[in-house]
Design an enzyme around this catalytic site. Structure first.
Site, PDB file in Angstrom:
ATOM      1  N   LYS A 131       0.387   3.398  -3.002  1.00 32.58           N
ATOM      2  CA  LYS A 131      -0.773   4.271  -3.147  1.00 32.58           C
ATOM      3  C   LYS A 131      -0.392   5.752  -3.052  1.00 32.58           C
ATOM      4  O   LYS A 131      -1.104   6.613  -3.575  1.00 32.58           O
ATOM      5  CB  LYS A 131      -1.818   3.925  -2.086  1.00 32.58           C
ATOM      6  CG  LYS A 131      -2.366   2.508  -2.221  1.00 32.58           C
ATOM      7  CD  LYS A 131      -3.219   2.097  -1.027  1.00 32.58           C
ATOM      8  CE  LYS A 131      -3.658   0.642  -1.123  1.00 32.58           C
ATOM      9  NZ  LYS A 131      -4.419   0.199   0.077  1.00 32.58           N
ATOM     10  N   VAL A 169       1.389  -3.723   3.964  1.00 35.49           N
ATOM     11  CA  VAL A 169       1.387  -4.993   4.683  1.00 35.49           C
ATOM     12  C   VAL A 169       2.607  -5.857   4.351  1.00 35.49           C
ATOM     13  O   VAL A 169       2.780  -6.925   4.931  1.00 35.49           O
ATOM     14  CB  VAL A 169       0.084  -5.787   4.458  1.00 35.49           C
ATOM     15  CG1 VAL A 169      -1.098  -5.015   5.007  1.00 35.49           C
ATOM     16  CG2 VAL A 169      -0.111  -6.147   2.993  1.00 35.49           C
ATOM     17  N   TYR A 181      -4.272   3.427   8.135  1.00 38.99           N
ATOM     18  CA  TYR A 181      -5.612   2.855   8.307  1.00 38.99           C
ATOM     19  C   TYR A 181      -6.194   3.244   9.674  1.00 38.99           C
ATOM     20  O   TYR A 181      -6.078   4.404  10.075  1.00 38.99           O
ATOM     21  CB  TYR A 181      -5.579   1.337   8.097  1.00 38.99           C
ATOM     22  CG  TYR A 181      -4.847   0.946   6.852  1.00 38.99           C
ATOM     23  CD1 TYR A 181      -5.295   1.396   5.605  1.00 38.99           C
ATOM     24  CD2 TYR A 181      -3.694   0.168   6.881  1.00 38.99           C
ATOM     25  CE1 TYR A 181      -4.615   1.072   4.436  1.00 38.99           C
ATOM     26  CE2 TYR A 181      -3.017  -0.168   5.712  1.00 38.99           C
ATOM     27  CZ  TYR A 181      -3.485   0.294   4.499  1.00 38.99           C
ATOM     28  OH  TYR A 181      -2.808  -0.024   3.354  1.00 38.99           O
ATOM     29  N   SER A 186       0.793  -1.232   0.000  1.00 40.24           N
ATOM     30  CA  SER A 186       0.000   0.000   0.000  1.00 40.24           C
ATOM     31  C   SER A 186       0.826   1.283   0.000  1.00 40.24           C
ATOM     32  O   SER A 186       0.271   2.368  -0.191  1.00 40.24           O
ATOM     33  CB  SER A 186      -0.962   0.015   1.192  1.00 40.24           C
ATOM     34  OG  SER A 186      -2.008  -0.900   0.995  1.00 40.24           O
ATOM     35  N   TYR A 220      -4.320  -2.337  -9.815  1.00 42.96           N
ATOM     36  CA  TYR A 220      -4.155  -2.270  -8.353  1.00 42.96           C
ATOM     37  C   TYR A 220      -3.249  -3.384  -7.834  1.00 42.96           C
ATOM     38  O   TYR A 220      -2.293  -3.127  -7.088  1.00 42.96           O
ATOM     39  CB  TYR A 220      -5.529  -2.340  -7.690  1.00 42.96           C
ATOM     40  CG  TYR A 220      -5.468  -2.416  -6.188  1.00 42.96           C
ATOM     41  CD1 TYR A 220      -5.162  -1.292  -5.429  1.00 42.96           C
ATOM     42  CD2 TYR A 220      -5.696  -3.615  -5.519  1.00 42.96           C
ATOM     43  CE1 TYR A 220      -5.087  -1.349  -4.053  1.00 42.96           C
ATOM     44  CE2 TYR A 220      -5.633  -3.688  -4.136  1.00 42.96           C
ATOM     45  CZ  TYR A 220      -5.325  -2.558  -3.412  1.00 42.96           C
ATOM     46  OH  TYR A 220      -5.243  -2.628  -2.046  1.00 42.96           O
TER      47      TYR A 220
END
Length: 309
Positions: free
Chosen positions: A67, A261, A243, A64, A191
Site C-alpha cells: 500500500k 500480515v 493499524y 499491506s 487490491y
C-alpha cells in the site's frame, strides 16, 4: 555504537531464542502455511550500503506493505485530489473494520487500512484494465529495486480472493456511497494482486530507498516523487502504518513503518536508511511480533528514532 553488522548479528541471535513468535495469518490459507521460525533483516543505507542477516533473501507475501507503493503511484497520478476520497487520520479500529465507513459516508480513514487501499486501487484503475494496473504496480517495484524477478504469488492472490468476504463487503459499501468509480470486483482484483506480491527483505529495503531520501532514489539520483509527497507518506506510515497498533509502534520504535500480515515491516529512517524485517508470526494487532521487537532494538542501538536528540 556498534557497527550495523554487529547490531544485526546481536538482534538475530536474540530473536532466535524467542519461544513466543506470534501467530501466522492463517485466515488466509496460503499464509497459514508459512514457517513461523523464519526471520530476516535487511538495511540499505543512503550511501547505498546493503546489510543483511537471516532469511533476508527469501521472498514472502508483502501484503499491506504494498500500500506504500500504490499510494506513491496514486499521489503521482492525481496529487492531492486523492485526499477527497481517502482520509489521513489513524483509524483506531482493525484494518478490515466497516464501522467507520457508515459513520463517515464511505470515506476511509487513511490509505493503509483495507478500505483506503481499495479506493487507491480504484484510482489507479482510471483508464486501465485491472491487468494493466497490476502490471504498472509490478513495473514500479521492479524499477525501484532494479530487479525484474519481483512477481505476484498467484496462489496467495487466489487464496485472498476466496476468503476475502470482508473486503468484498467494504468495496460494495463504498460503491454504495459513490466512492468507487469502477465495479467493486475490478478494484478488488487489483487490491488482492498487489497484496500478493512476493519480495524479500533485501528487495523491500531497496524499494523504499526514495522515502529515506526526500523522494529521490539515492542509487540513481532520479526523483521518484516530490519531496513534500515523500514526507507526507512517511508521516502517514508513522501515524497509520500499523493499524490500531501504530501509536505503540511509534512509541517503541520511533520511525515511520508499514506492516503486512505476511509478517514483513518496512521501516524508514529519514536521511539515514531503509529497513525491512520479516518474521511471519503476528501480534494481536496483526503486526509482526518479532519484527517489531527487532526494529525497536535496532533503532535504539543505532540511535535511529526520529525523536532522538
Amino acid at each position: 555504537m556498534p557497527t550495523l553488522d554487529e547490531a544485526l548479528a546481536e538482534i538475530h541471535d536474540e530473536m532466535a531464542d524467542h519461544i513466543d513468535r506470534g501467530r501466522v495469518a492463517d485466515y488466509i490459507p496460503q499464509l497459514g502455511k508459512v514457517d513461523p521460525a523464519r526471520f530476516g533483516i535487511a538495511v540499505v543505507t543512503n550511501d547505498n550500503g546493503v546489510f543483511t542477516i537471516g532469511d533476508a533473501d527469501e521472498t514472502f507475501s508483502i501484503q499491506s506493505i504494498s500500500k506504500v507503493f500504490t499510494l506513491t503511484l496514486a499521489l503521482g497520478e492525481v496529487g492531492d485530489s486523492l485526499w477527497k476520497r481517502v482520509g489521513r487520520e489513524p483509524s483506531g479500529n482493525a484494518f478490515n473494520s466497516i464501522v467507520q465507513l457508515e459513520q463517515e459516508g464511505g470515506i476511509p480513514r487513511n490509505p493503509f487500512i483495507n478500505a483506503g487501499a481499495i479506493v487507491v486501487s480504484d484510482i489507479l484503475l482510471a483508464g486501465h484494465e485491472p491487468r494493466e494496473t497490476i502490471g504498472e504496480i509490478l513495473r514500479f517495484l521492479r524499477f525501484l529495486t532494479e530487479d525484474d524477478t519481483i512477481a505476484i504469488d498467484e496462489a496467495v492472490a487466489a487464496s485472498e480472493r476466496a476468503t476475502g468476504f470482508r473486503n468484498f463487503a467494504l468495496a460494495n459499501y463504498m460503491k454504495s456511497f459513490g466512492n468507487l468509480r469502477h465495479p467493486p470486483e475490478m478494484a478488488l482484483g487489483v487490491y488482492f494482486h498487489h497484496c500478493a506480491i512476493a519480495m524479500s527483505c533485501r528487495q523491500l529495503a531497496l524499494a523504499g530507498r526514495f522515502l529515506a531520501h526526500d523522494g529521490i532514489n539515492p542509487a540513481t539520483g532520479h526523483s521518484v516523487i516530490a519531496r513534500q509527497k515523500a514526507r507526507r507518506i512517511n508521516a502517514l506510515m508513522l501515524t497509520c502504518g500499523h493499524y490500531d497498533g501504530s501509536g505503540e509502534f511509534a512509541f517503541q520504535v520511533g520511525i515511520p513503518g508499514k506492516s503486512g500480515v505476511g509478517g514483513g515491516i518496512l521501516g524508514i529512517v529519514p536521511g539515514q536508511a531503509t529497513l525491512a524485517v520479516w518474521s511471519p508470526g503476528l501480534n494481536e494487532n496483526g503486526n509482526s511480533k518479532l519484527g517489531t521487537l527487532a526494529l525497536g532494538k535496532l533503532a535504539k542501538m543505532m540511535n535511529w528514532s526520529i525523536f532522538a536528540p
